[in-house]
Design an enzyme around this catalytic site. Structure first.
Site, PDB file in Angstrom:
ATOM      1  N   GLN A 266      98.227  23.198 114.839  1.00 46.03           N
ATOM      2  CA  GLN A 266      99.639  22.742 115.340  1.00 46.03           C
ATOM      3  C   GLN A 266      99.474  21.802 116.474  1.00 46.03           C
ATOM      4  O   GLN A 266      98.898  21.770 117.484  1.00 46.03           O
ATOM      5  CB  GLN A 266      99.843  24.176 116.023  1.00 46.03           C
ATOM      6  CG  GLN A 266     101.690  24.185 116.153  1.00 46.03           C
ATOM      7  CD  GLN A 266     102.006  25.510 116.313  1.00 46.03           C
ATOM      8  OE1 GLN A 266     101.337  26.499 115.770  1.00 46.03           O
ATOM      9  NE2 GLN A 266     103.042  25.528 117.061  1.00 46.03           N
TER      10      GLN A 266
ATOM     11  N   SER B 140      92.011  25.520 115.164  1.00 46.50           N
ATOM     12  CA  SER B 140      92.914  26.707 115.276  1.00 46.50           C
ATOM     13  C   SER B 140      93.512  26.869 113.825  1.00 46.50           C
ATOM     14  O   SER B 140      92.815  27.253 112.577  1.00 46.50           O
ATOM     15  CB  SER B 140      93.735  26.359 116.039  1.00 46.50           C
ATOM     16  OG  SER B 140      94.854  27.379 116.306  1.00 46.50           O
ATOM     17  N   LEU B 141      94.957  26.681 113.614  1.00 51.13           N
ATOM     18  CA  LEU B 141      95.680  26.700 112.348  1.00 51.13           C
ATOM     19  C   LEU B 141      94.898  25.823 111.314  1.00 51.13           C
ATOM     20  O   LEU B 141      95.030  26.530 110.109  1.00 51.13           O
ATOM     21  CB  LEU B 141      97.183  26.190 112.473  1.00 51.13           C
ATOM     22  CG  LEU B 141      97.904  26.015 111.265  1.00 51.13           C
ATOM     23  CD1 LEU B 141      97.985  27.305 110.571  1.00 51.13           C
ATOM     24  CD2 LEU B 141      99.161  25.320 111.433  1.00 51.13           C
TER      25      LEU B 141
ATOM     26  N   ARG C 141     100.980  34.881 110.374  1.00 51.25           N
ATOM     27  CA  ARG C 141     100.441  34.480 111.749  1.00 51.25           C
ATOM     28  C   ARG C 141     101.184  33.468 112.176  1.00 51.25           C
ATOM     29  O   ARG C 141     101.615  34.045 113.602  1.00 51.25           O
ATOM     30  CB  ARG C 141      99.044  33.565 111.453  1.00 51.25           C
ATOM     31  CG  ARG C 141      98.576  33.052 112.508  1.00 51.25           C
ATOM     32  CD  ARG C 141      97.306  32.195 112.224  1.00 51.25           C
ATOM     33  NE  ARG C 141      96.466  31.897 112.959  1.00 51.25           N
ATOM     34  CZ  ARG C 141      96.539  30.549 113.951  1.00 51.25           C
ATOM     35  NH1 ARG C 141      97.520  29.733 113.566  1.00 51.25           N
ATOM     36  NH2 ARG C 141      95.720  30.194 114.741  1.00 51.25           N
TER      37      ARG C 141
ATOM     38  N   HIS D   3      96.196  32.048 122.043  1.00 50.42           N
ATOM     39  CA  HIS D   3      94.910  32.267 122.236  1.00 50.42           C
ATOM     40  C   HIS D   3      94.627  32.989 123.704  1.00 50.42           C
ATOM     41  O   HIS D   3      93.753  32.285 124.250  1.00 50.42           O
ATOM     42  CB  HIS D   3      94.347  31.075 121.871  1.00 50.42           C
ATOM     43  CG  HIS D   3      94.899  29.638 121.905  1.00 50.42           C
ATOM     44  ND1 HIS D   3      95.694  29.275 121.134  1.00 50.42           N
ATOM     45  CD2 HIS D   3      95.292  28.869 123.016  1.00 50.42           C
ATOM     46  CE1 HIS D   3      96.357  28.095 121.226  1.00 50.42           C
ATOM     47  NE2 HIS D   3      96.226  27.787 122.453  1.00 50.42           N
TER      48      HIS D   3
ATOM     49  N   GLN E 140      90.403  35.129 116.158  1.00 50.91           N
ATOM     50  CA  GLN E 140      90.751  33.799 116.286  1.00 50.91           C
ATOM     51  C   GLN E 140      91.993  33.825 117.147  1.00 50.91           C
ATOM     52  O   GLN E 140      92.543  32.763 117.965  1.00 50.91           O
ATOM     53  CB  GLN E 140      90.953  33.033 115.275  1.00 50.91           C
ATOM     54  CG  GLN E 140      90.930  31.488 115.385  1.00 50.91           C
ATOM     55  CD  GLN E 140      91.701  30.824 114.431  1.00 50.91           C
ATOM     56  OE1 GLN E 140      92.946  31.291 114.118  1.00 50.91           O
ATOM     57  NE2 GLN E 140      91.297  29.645 113.916  1.00 50.91           N
TER      58      GLN E 140
END
Length: 820
Positions: A43, A120-121, A145, A225, A273
């Site tokens: 992202q 990440s994503l 998510r 996060h 995560q």
């Protein structure tokens, strides 16, 4: 065929058009072999118009995406109505689709890579590329998510540019920024932090006064996060229960561990995560360590390419390519994908066990502008550096041996690959099983990955040492020794060599587990001179080894075992450890050793505070046992593991030790739901009070035979005849009390075997040696990814404890500074 199967078939057809360079490793223009990794952005890489060249090229995938989403992904990406691409719940599905299509195009042009990673994503795109997720499954997961993360609006994020990780952690600790977490480790001097809005706003002045070059608030809706995502992660975990994941066809480097995903732990890593740090810097360094020199960014933008230049110094690897929509290429069948290489990962950050992904864009890197603040205590500062260096470890952490192979080859190998040391549990196993374990570990592990074997004092001691010498075993854990025996001395001395400079080296390292000062004294001294002389006379050591014997102690390392699972003298760490440390110092002066004997701690270590306490007492390493048997790699039965994960700290008890029954020695065992502790203690009381089986009252005899044993005394003694030497049986037949001891001892072996088998009919009789450390660990992880033992891997458990110990130490240090 299932949709997933159709998708794999489609990928196979795409791969038939791979050009000549698409091989497991390719050659560049100079003829040298290259290793390739595809990197997927997360992202923040989104932009209006992304994927324009891909949607017409893969209409089937676009149609499938629209069915899952319920709206047009093409319209979202190209037209961006109502600026939806700026909303997390729309951004994440859109990026996933565009990344996936870009991967199909990249494969057509350049073939499959040897490794995959996503920021990440982007990690979900990597998992799709590796065949772990079908296209639709991945999109459903990413949609959920994104929705969960978008709902978390009480937080903010900021990029701290110009300070390294250690400096950022030190500032957080010393400046009282207790509500802020490190979210992304994007590059060595680009760290993203996350937390409540007010804290992120106030932190700007704090970081700038401490040398931060640039502080940038990120345009995100929540504290992604961070610990503020905990509830979302729990809901995400429940959502993921409906899916099944395939094993990766290509290694995918996890954001959480900076090492390749394991098939059996992918779901847990997805959950972790969401709530911790994205270790992107460590992930890229891991790939570089595997020999990757061709990094290809697959998806919109070039953010990862910019970060790569900061992570890998100039000249260390070629500049990364960026792939969004490559042109079609001529056909050629693909070569097989290279298997993952298990190399030591870079040192992880000293963060809590939960870890998570960035949903904000990585900030373009800016050169550091100021010196870093003094470093906080990191995971690499725990324990003794010489201990780690001698054994080739990254962490001063040891997994102790547990009998009957409960400390299994899988357990030992997992610790070795994680940069830690494990000892295989040989107790109660025949020599063939011990040899098989040695050969398995030697086949499984690389030469630089250390392992150890238990040497238990007893009847098989000499033959076990023969095996170790024959197969080149270098590291042993000596247990249950009250004095130095010929077999133990032979193993130690056979490793001695005189170096050209006159110093002594020893290839055979001994770690001795002790719980009494008088036993520690024997290991802190050299091998007794009379024993050395006898071994020399028998030709079992050389003249040189005999001459060097007085210059080294029996043990390189002493593990002080406080009240623990299994055999215990019920020692207290805070009194026992300092006592034996003092003994060590006195022995060093007395014998003039050139090298420090390391003193470690064991017993009761199952949480970060316990580990921190041991290190604060000066432990050179820590050793765990009870917690490890409730893990995926443990050799315990699944039934026992199911029981162990429910334990609390009060659910253990003391019982007689079966191997030392007549002496009244004690072991600590699981009590919850079991009759074993009470029955074992009853047997010992009967043994002390009565002189023979015939003296037992008839009601007691009936109770033992019917309820405890499920068979008659005579049938048990017949079995003893097959187990004990004939001379011992003959003596027992002349001495009724000894016969009673053998019959009662049978129950202990029976209870252990039943537990190892997971025999449901004998469940109440299970003997499971365990200390309260496991109960403490269970409470610590309750509600998290490791609550269930099937999500517990010994190396990850160890890292979670070590990182948590760092946090405990740093928090206490900050509190003490504040109090002062």
């Amino acid at each position: 065929m299932s949709q997933f199967g159709n998708e794999r078939a489609l990928l196979a057809r795409i791969l038939t058009s791979v050009p000549p360079r698409a091989a497991a490793s390719s050659s560049n223009q100079t003829g040298t072999t290259t290793m390739k990794a595809y990197l997927f952005p997360g992202q923040g890489a989104q932009s209006t118009g992304m994927g324009a060249e891909l949607f017409d090229r893969y209409p089937d995938y676009v149609a499938r995406a629209d069915r899952v989403l319920g709206y047009s992904v093409r319209a979202l990406c190209l037209d961006n109505p109502e600026d939806r691409l700026g909303r997390t719940d729309y951004t994440q599905p859109a990026l996933y689709v565009v990344n996936a299509l870009a991967y199909l195009a990249a494969v057509e042009q350049g073939g499959e890579p040897q490794y995959l990673a996503g920021h990440s994503l982007g990690e979900y795109s990597a998992l799709f590329a590796a065949g772990v997720l079908s296209f639709e499954t991945g999109l459903q997961i990413v949609m959920r998510r994104g929705a969960l993360m978008a709902a978390c609006r009480d937080g903010a994020m900021a990029a701290v540019i110009g300070l390294e990780e250690a400096a950022v952690r030190q500032i957080i600790l010393q400046e009282g920024l207790a509500n802020i977490d490190i979210a992304n480790l994007n590059a060595p001097t680009q760290i993203v932090i996350s937390g409540p809005v007010a804290d992120i706003v106030d932190a700007q002045a704090v970081f700038e006064k401490n040398g931060c070059f640039t502080y940038v608030r990120l345009p995100v809706s929540g504290a992604f996060h961070s610990r503020l995502m905990a509830e979302a992660s729990r809901e995400f975990a429940r959502f993921l229960e409906q899916f099944t994941f395939a094993a990766p066809r290509i290694p995918v480097v996890s954001n959480v561990s900076a090492q390749p995903h394991r098939h059996d732990n992918i779901r847990a890593m997805m959950v972790e995560q969401m709530v911790g740090s994205v270790r992107w810097t460590d992930s890229i360094r891991y790939l570089a360590a595997q020999g990757v020199d061709d990094f290809v960014e697959v998806g919109p933008g070039k953010v990862l390419a910019q970060l790569l230049k900061k992570i890998i110094p100039s000249g260390a690897a070629p500049a990364p390519a960026s792939v969004s929509a490559p042109a079609p290429a001529p056909a050629r069948p693909p070569a097989p994908v290279a298997a993952p290489v298990f190399a030591p990962a870079p040192l992880p950050a000293a963060t809590p066990p939960a870890v998570a992904p960035p949903t904000a864009a990585p900030v373009p890197p800016v050169p550091a502008g100021a010196a870093a603040a003094p470093a906080a205590i990191g995971i690499d500062a725990l324990g003794c550096p010489e201990f780690r260096a001698d054994y080739g470890l990254r962490y001063a952490y040891v997994g102790g041996a547990m009998v009957h192979g409960i400390a299994s080859t899988a357990l030992v190998a997992a610790l070795a690959r994680g940069g830690m040391l494990g000892y295989f549990g040989t107790g109660g196993l025949p020599l063939e099983r011990i040899e098989e374990a040695i050969l398995t570990l030697q086949r499984t592990l690389a030469p630089q990955q250390p392992y150890g074997m238990n040497l238990l004092h007893g009847a098989l001691e000499e033959k076990t040492v023969d095996l170790y010498l024959a197969h080149g075993v270098c590291n042993i854990e000596a247990a249950a020794f009250m004095q130095i025996t010929p077999a133990l001395a032979r193993f130690r001395l056979r490793g001695l060599r005189r170096q050209p400079d006159g110093s002594v080296s020893c290839a055979h390292r001994v770690l001795a587990k002790v719980s009494r000062p008088e036993v520690a004294a024997a290991f802190l001294a050299p091998v007794p001179a009379a024993l050395v002389a006898e071994l020399l006379r028998q030709g079992k050591i050389s003249e040189e080894q005999a001459a060097l014997a007085q210059r080294v102690p029996v043990a390189d390392d002493i593990c002080v075992e406080s009240d623990s699972g299994g055999h215990t003298d019920m020692g207290v760490m805070t009194t026992l450890l300092p006592t034996i440390q003092l003994q060590r110092d006195q022995a060093a002066r007395q014998f003039g050793y050139a090298k420090k004997i390391r003193i470690g701690a064991a017993g009761g270590i199952g949480t970060p505070p316990a580990a921190a306490a041991a290190f604060m007492l000066g432990a050179d390493f820590i050793l765990t046992g009870s917690i490890n048997q409730c893990s995926v790699e443990s050799g315990a039965s699944d039934m026992v593991k199911d029981m162990l994960q429910e334990l609390n700290v009060q659910d253990t008890d003391y019982a007689p030790a079966g191997d030392m029954f007549e002496m009244g020695a004690k072991v600590q065992v699981m009590r919850r739901g079991l009759f074993f502790p009470a029955r074992a203690n009853k047997l010992y009381e009967l043994y002390k009070y009565y002189d023979s089986l015939d003296d037992l009252p008839s009601k007691v005899r009936q109770q033992l035979e019917d309820k405890y044993f499920g068979r008659s005394f005579e049938s048990i003694f017949d079995e003893c005849r097959r187990y004990y030497p004939a001379a011992d049986i003959a003596l027992a037949e002349q001495q009724p009390k000894q016969k009673m001891a053998y019959v009662f001892r049978w129950y202990f072996g029976h209870a252990t075997r039943a537990a190892l088998r997971g025999d449901a009919e004998q469940k109440v009789n299970f003997q499971v040696q365990c200390g309260p450390a496991l109960g403490a660990f269970n409470q610590w992880v309750k509600g998290g990814a490791m609550e269930h033992w099937r999500q517990r891997h010994v190396d990850q458990m160890a890292l979670a404890i070590l990182r948590g110990a760092c946090d405990v130490l740093n928090t206490r240090y900050r509190a003490l500074l504040g109090a002062g």
